[in-house]
Scaffold this active site. Structure first.
Site, PDB file in Angstrom:
ATOM      1  CE1 TYR A 142      -4.596  14.358  -1.812  1.00 27.30           C
ATOM      2  CE2 TYR A 142      -6.364  16.657  -2.415  1.00 27.30           C
ATOM      3  CZ  TYR A 142      -5.986  15.207  -1.845  1.00 27.30           C
ATOM      4  OH  TYR A 142      -6.917  14.771  -1.445  1.00 27.30           O
ATOM      5  CE  LYS A 190      -1.182  -0.774   2.946  1.00 33.60           C
ATOM      6  NZ  LYS A 190      -2.667  -1.950   3.650  1.00 33.60           N
ATOM      7  CG  ASP A 222      -4.644  -1.805   5.366  1.00 36.41           C
ATOM      8  OD1 ASP A 222      -4.039  -1.322   6.551  1.00 36.41           O
ATOM      9  OD2 ASP A 222      -4.461  -2.321   5.080  1.00 36.41           O
ATOM     10  CG  ASP A 246      -9.457  13.911   1.304  1.00 35.83           C
ATOM     11  OD1 ASP A 246      -9.854  15.485   1.737  1.00 35.83           O
ATOM     12  OD2 ASP A 246      -9.587  13.646   0.355  1.00 35.83           O
ATOM     13  CG  ASP A 250     -14.590  13.775   4.439  1.00 38.25           C
ATOM     14  OD1 ASP A 250     -13.876  14.844   3.944  1.00 38.25           O
ATOM     15  OD2 ASP A 250     -15.580  13.445   2.948  1.00 38.25           O
TER      16      ASP A 250
HETATM   17  C1  IPM Z   1     -10.412  19.016   1.465  1.00 39.97           C
HETATM   18  C2  IPM Z   1     -11.060  18.396   0.128  1.00 39.97           C
HETATM   19  C3  IPM Z   1     -10.123  18.604  -0.727  1.00 39.97           C
HETATM   20  C4  IPM Z   1      -8.998  17.704  -0.479  1.00 39.97           C
HETATM   21  C5  IPM Z   1     -10.583  18.461  -2.108  1.00 39.97           C
HETATM   22  C6  IPM Z   1     -11.713  19.893  -1.898  1.00 39.97           C
HETATM   23  C7  IPM Z   1      -9.747  18.962  -3.358  1.00 39.97           C
HETATM   24  O1  IPM Z   1     -11.597  16.949   0.393  1.00 39.97           O
HETATM   25  O2  IPM Z   1     -10.586  19.438   1.728  1.00 39.97           O
HETATM   26  O3  IPM Z   1     -10.563  17.872   1.901  1.00 39.97           O
HETATM   27  O4  IPM Z   1      -8.815  16.894  -1.459  1.00 39.97           O
HETATM   28  O5  IPM Z   1      -8.217  18.209   0.273  1.00 39.97           O
HETATM   29 MG    MG Z   2     -11.902  16.034   1.539  1.00 42.10          MG
END
Ligand code: IPM
Ligand code: MG
Length: 355
Positions: A142, A190, A222, A246, A250
């Site tokens: 990032y 990884k 993975d 990240d 999710d």
């Molecule tokens: C998160 C989001 C952010 C990230 C985006 C919006 C830049 O997906 O907070 O997980 O990738 O960190």
């Molecule tokens: Mg995210």
């Protein structure tokens, strides 16, 4: 006590879900004798439109001058499909994380027994799962330099870069967090391919000696993506770098039944920040349909970790639990009789007040 909270509602559904968390926190204030002073700042797409910057200096100053930050969401479809946009809403979020030194992102995944049936994964696999992703937030791909287009835009470069210090400080957060839980840290990386991952292992492995009661194990990312679905109960604390965290957070959110349930805390050297992990859900913006529980639970994390108000945080979580039990839920969790964002927030506030 008086507490100053900076609210950054951001884009999409951000303002609506923040309003419900504020409603609930004001009830906490009444009930427990605190006074929350709210100050608002612009960030993301709305900030670009009004000021040209995704994280204006004025917002940064407000973030420095408070006890904790409550953040809504960021992201605007206007920019998503335009790779040539000069300023993007996400830059605001990344600039804020960097400037506030928010290096540790803590994303707990909790299974609510009353929502087991909403999980897309079989109930016996998810029942009892309880894990937290500790994601490094200010390093890796990032932020690494160089990042650029080369060869007239025919080649693009991003850089994954980590220092020993960056790894140590986030690993400490994970070990300490595990101490108050089931005492297990899984380093997800990884290391079979990436040099940065091998550095993570070299740094984290000897640190485990300082935490003799914590068990440390390792998993390739993975495989971790697969284990999260087939055996989420094997995880307690997942320690991982920025991009893997990240993606995995999710994924992990899905097992709980809805991403609309997951709160997070970002901590560092200065003021801590609390936000739902879902995005700005532009299709739902302004319609009073988004699930406010992730933001209300982020407010509970703010009370617990940001202001050290344990009884107050417990009370909010109990009120959320009862609201879930009563089935007062938005469409993502209640298809038959969906309630609005404000209905859900009002119900949590009502339960909290003891009504
Ligand atoms: C998160 C989001 C952010 C990230 C985006 C919006 C830049 O997906 O907070 O997980 O990738 O960190
Ligand atoms: Mg995210």
């Amino acid at each position: 006590m008086n507490y100053r909270i900076t609210v950054l509602p951001g884009d999409g559904i951000g303002p609506e879900v923040c309003a419900e968390a504020i409603r609930v926190m004001n009830v906490v204030g009444e009930k427990f004798g605190h006074h929350f002073i709210w100050q608002y700042g612009l960030i993301g797409g709305s900030a670009i439109r009004e000021t040209g910057s995704a994280y204006p200096e004025e917002t940064h100053l407000k973030c420095l001058d408070c006890d904790a930050i409550l953040f809504g969401a960021i992201g605007d479809p206007l920019y998503d499909n335009n790779p040539d946009a000069k300023v993007r809403p996400e830059q605001g979020l990344l600039a804020m994380r960097k400037k506030l030194g928010l290096f540790a992102n803590i994303r707990p995944v909790r299974i609510w027994p009353d929502l087991l049936h909403m999980s897309p994964i079989k109930e016996d696999r998810v029942a009892g799962a309880d894990l937290v992703v500790v994601r490094e937030l200010t390093g890796g791909l990032y932020f690494g330099e160089p990042r650029e287009l080369r060869d007239n835009g025919r080649v693009a470069v991003d850089t994954c870069l980590y220092s020993v210090e960056e790894i140590e400080r986030i690993a400490r957060v994970a070990f300490e967090m595990a101490g108050g839980r089931r005492k297990k840290v899984t380093l997800v990386d990884k290391a079979n391919v990436l040099e940065t991952s091998r550095l993570w292992r070299r740094v984290v492995t000897p640190m485990a000696k300082d935490y003799p009661d914590i068990e440390l194990d390792y998993m390739f990312v993975d495989n971790a993506a697969m284990q999260l679905i087939i055996n989420p109960k094997r995880f307690d604390v997942i320690l991982t770098e920025n991009l893997f965290g990240d993606i995995l957070s999710d994924e992990a959110s899905v097992i709980s039944g809805s991403i609309g349930l997951l709160p997070s805390a970002s901590i560092g050297d200065r003021v801590p920040l609390f936000e739902p992990i879902h995005g700005s859900y532009p299709d739902g913006a302004g319609k009073n349909v988004a699930n406010p529980l992730a933001t209300i639970l982020s407010a509970a994390m703010l009370l617990r970790m940001g202001l050290h108000l344990t009884a107050e945080a417990d009370a909010v979580e109990t009120a959320v639990e009862q609201t879930i039990r009563a089935g007062i839920l938005t469409w993502d969790l209640n298809r038959d009789n969906p309630r609005s964002t404000s209905d859900v927030g009002t119900h949590v506030a009502h339960v909290l007040m003891g009504g």
